[in-house]
Design a protein around this motif. Sequence first.
Motif, mmCIF file in Angstrom:
data_model
loop_
_atom_site.group_PDB
_atom_site.id
_atom_site.type_symbol
_atom_site.label_atom_id
_atom_site.label_comp_id
_atom_site.label_asym_id
_atom_site.label_seq_id
_atom_site.Cartn_x
_atom_site.Cartn_y
_atom_site.Cartn_z
ATOM 1 N N UNK A 33 9.734 13.256 -3.120
ATOM 2 C CA UNK A 33 10.699 12.860 -2.103
ATOM 3 C C UNK A 33 10.113 11.690 -1.327
ATOM 4 N N UNK A 34 10.784 10.530 -1.422
ATOM 5 C CA UNK A 34 10.262 9.295 -0.841
ATOM 6 C C UNK A 34 11.372 8.558 -0.101
ATOM 7 N N UNK A 64 0.829 -1.204 0.000
ATOM 8 C CA UNK A 64 0.000 0.000 0.000
ATOM 9 C C UNK A 64 0.867 1.259 0.000
ATOM 10 N N UNK A 65 1.995 1.195 0.713
ATOM 11 C CA UNK A 65 2.915 2.335 0.720
ATOM 12 C C UNK A 65 3.504 2.541 -0.669
ATOM 13 N N UNK A 66 3.865 1.455 -1.319
ATOM 14 C CA UNK A 66 4.379 1.559 -2.681
ATOM 15 C C UNK A 66 3.337 2.189 -3.600
ATOM 16 N N UNK A 67 2.090 1.778 -3.445
ATOM 17 C CA UNK A 67 1.016 2.381 -4.240
ATOM 18 C C UNK A 67 0.932 3.894 -3.995
ATOM 19 N N UNK A 68 1.101 4.296 -2.725
ATOM 20 C CA UNK A 68 1.015 5.715 -2.389
ATOM 21 C C UNK A 68 2.140 6.524 -3.042
ATOM 22 N N UNK A 69 3.360 6.001 -2.981
ATOM 23 C CA UNK A 69 4.467 6.782 -3.543
ATOM 24 C C UNK A 69 4.406 6.807 -5.068
ATOM 25 N N UNK A 70 3.924 5.740 -5.670
ATOM 26 C CA UNK A 70 3.761 5.751 -7.120
ATOM 27 C C UNK A 70 2.647 6.738 -7.531
ATOM 28 N N UNK A 71 1.593 6.774 -6.738
ATOM 29 C CA UNK A 71 0.519 7.752 -7.010
ATOM 30 C C UNK A 71 1.042 9.179 -6.843
ATOM 31 N N UNK A 72 1.910 9.378 -5.881
ATOM 32 C CA UNK A 72 2.520 10.693 -5.686
ATOM 33 C C UNK A 72 3.314 11.105 -6.923
ATOM 34 N N UNK A 73 4.045 10.149 -7.488
ATOM 35 C CA UNK A 73 4.821 10.435 -8.694
ATOM 36 C C UNK A 73 3.903 10.759 -9.874
ATOM 37 N N UNK A 74 2.821 10.020 -10.009
ATOM 38 C CA UNK A 74 1.863 10.299 -11.085
ATOM 39 C C UNK A 74 1.268 11.692 -10.911
ATOM 40 N N UNK A 75 0.899 12.026 -9.696
ATOM 41 C CA UNK A 75 0.357 13.356 -9.416
ATOM 42 C C UNK A 75 1.357 14.444 -9.800
ATOM 43 N N UNK A 76 2.627 14.228 -9.469
ATOM 44 C CA UNK A 76 3.657 15.212 -9.809
ATOM 45 C C UNK A 76 3.800 15.345 -11.323
ATOM 46 N N UNK A 120 12.599 3.804 -4.184
ATOM 47 C CA UNK A 120 13.217 4.602 -5.241
ATOM 48 C C UNK A 120 13.239 3.857 -6.573
ATOM 49 N N UNK A 121 13.657 2.602 -6.571
ATOM 50 C CA UNK A 121 13.793 1.875 -7.841
ATOM 51 C C UNK A 121 12.461 1.810 -8.589
ATOM 52 N N UNK A 122 11.384 1.501 -7.871
ATOM 53 C CA UNK A 122 10.083 1.391 -8.513
ATOM 54 C C UNK A 122 9.632 2.726 -9.100
ATOM 55 N N UNK A 123 9.804 3.796 -8.346
ATOM 56 C CA UNK A 123 9.383 5.110 -8.826
ATOM 57 C C UNK A 123 10.294 5.586 -9.956
ATOM 58 N N UNK A 124 11.580 5.249 -9.893
ATOM 59 C CA UNK A 124 12.478 5.580 -11.008
ATOM 60 C C UNK A 124 11.988 4.954 -12.306
ATOM 61 N N UNK A 125 11.602 3.682 -12.218
ATOM 62 C CA UNK A 125 11.103 2.977 -13.399
ATOM 63 C C UNK A 125 9.834 3.650 -13.929
ATOM 64 N N UNK A 126 8.955 4.059 -13.020
ATOM 65 C CA UNK A 126 7.707 4.720 -13.419
ATOM 66 C C UNK A 126 7.992 6.041 -14.131
ATOM 67 N N UNK A 127 8.867 6.841 -13.563
ATOM 68 C CA UNK A 127 9.211 8.124 -14.178
ATOM 69 C C UNK A 127 9.860 7.925 -15.547
ATOM 70 N N UNK A 128 10.749 6.942 -15.620
ATOM 71 C CA UNK A 128 11.435 6.697 -16.888
ATOM 72 C C UNK A 128 10.474 6.176 -17.956
ATOM 73 N N UNK A 129 9.549 5.313 -17.547
ATOM 74 C CA UNK A 129 8.562 4.788 -18.502
ATOM 75 C C UNK A 129 7.743 5.915 -19.121
ATOM 76 N N UNK A 130 7.529 6.955 -18.342
ATOM 77 C CA UNK A 130 6.728 8.085 -18.809
ATOM 78 C C UNK A 130 7.579 9.239 -19.353
ATOM 79 N N UNK A 131 8.885 8.979 -19.459
ATOM 80 C CA UNK A 131 9.822 10.001 -19.953
ATOM 81 C C UNK A 131 9.629 11.330 -19.215
ATOM 82 N N UNK A 132 9.461 11.214 -17.908
ATOM 83 C CA UNK A 132 9.185 12.380 -17.078
ATOM 84 C C UNK A 132 10.469 13.039 -16.608
ATOM 85 N N UNK A 133 10.418 14.379 -16.483
ATOM 86 C CA UNK A 133 11.554 15.099 -15.929
ATOM 87 C C UNK A 133 11.334 15.471 -14.458
#
Length: 247
Positions: A45-46, A24-36, A51-64
């Motif tokens: 900031x997590x 559930x915590x992982x879901x929260x931080x990933x949702x935070x990244x999507x919101x950003x 970190x690894x999971x959110x890094x993958x999410x940001x990279x998949x979306x080519x996010x800065x």
Amino acid sequence: MSIKTYLDSTYLKTPEQAGISNSDTLDKVRALAVEAMENGIYAVMIRPDYVRSVRELLDENKSDVILGTVIGFHEGTYDLNEKLREAQKAIADGADELDFVVNFEAFKKGEIEKVTEEIETCTTVALREGRVVKWIIETAALSDEQIVAITQLIRDIVLEKIGEQYASHVFVKSSTGFYKTPNGEPNGANEHVIQLMLDNAGPLPVKASGGVRNIEEAKKMIRLGVKRIGTSSALAIANGEQTSGGY
């Protein structure tokens, strides 16, 4: 003034602190990244475990969106080798920025050599890997004189031992937001302590964290001169909403 470009959107509770599962915590931080990503928030900031999971999410979306994590959080009393191990793993996992909690308890005891070694070593390791560093000094645990002295210490280490060319990449940051103060007194950023930091950090930038709960407070911090603001209510603040409690 675009408030969003100053904001670090944070979620730093452990599963135990929040009373939820690790997934559930992982879901929260990933949702935070999507919101950003969806709302132009500068950074998330997590905790290091995610970190690894959110890094993958940001990279998949080519996010800065910038990905930051905390080291030695929140007590700051981890020994140097523990902080280095945590930092090196965070770097390998893809963190852009490392927010170290300085060993403020050692500083208060006068163990200046120990604190100096920690600051110089950890900063050097992170900068060598092209990361931004922030040192959390935990202002609520310090007197005004101690705030001034530890801010000056961080500044002097960077300028004299690491190099002035790196000054813009090393912040002095006010608070974890988790320090337990007597009688429930404020434990984060306020105008007084931020001004003390600004007066003594330059040319290092300052990050205000903890206690900024609405857009007017955020604007006040920016007018004072802070370059970043850490908050668990980034989007609400950016939208002009009043928030209460939390980091």
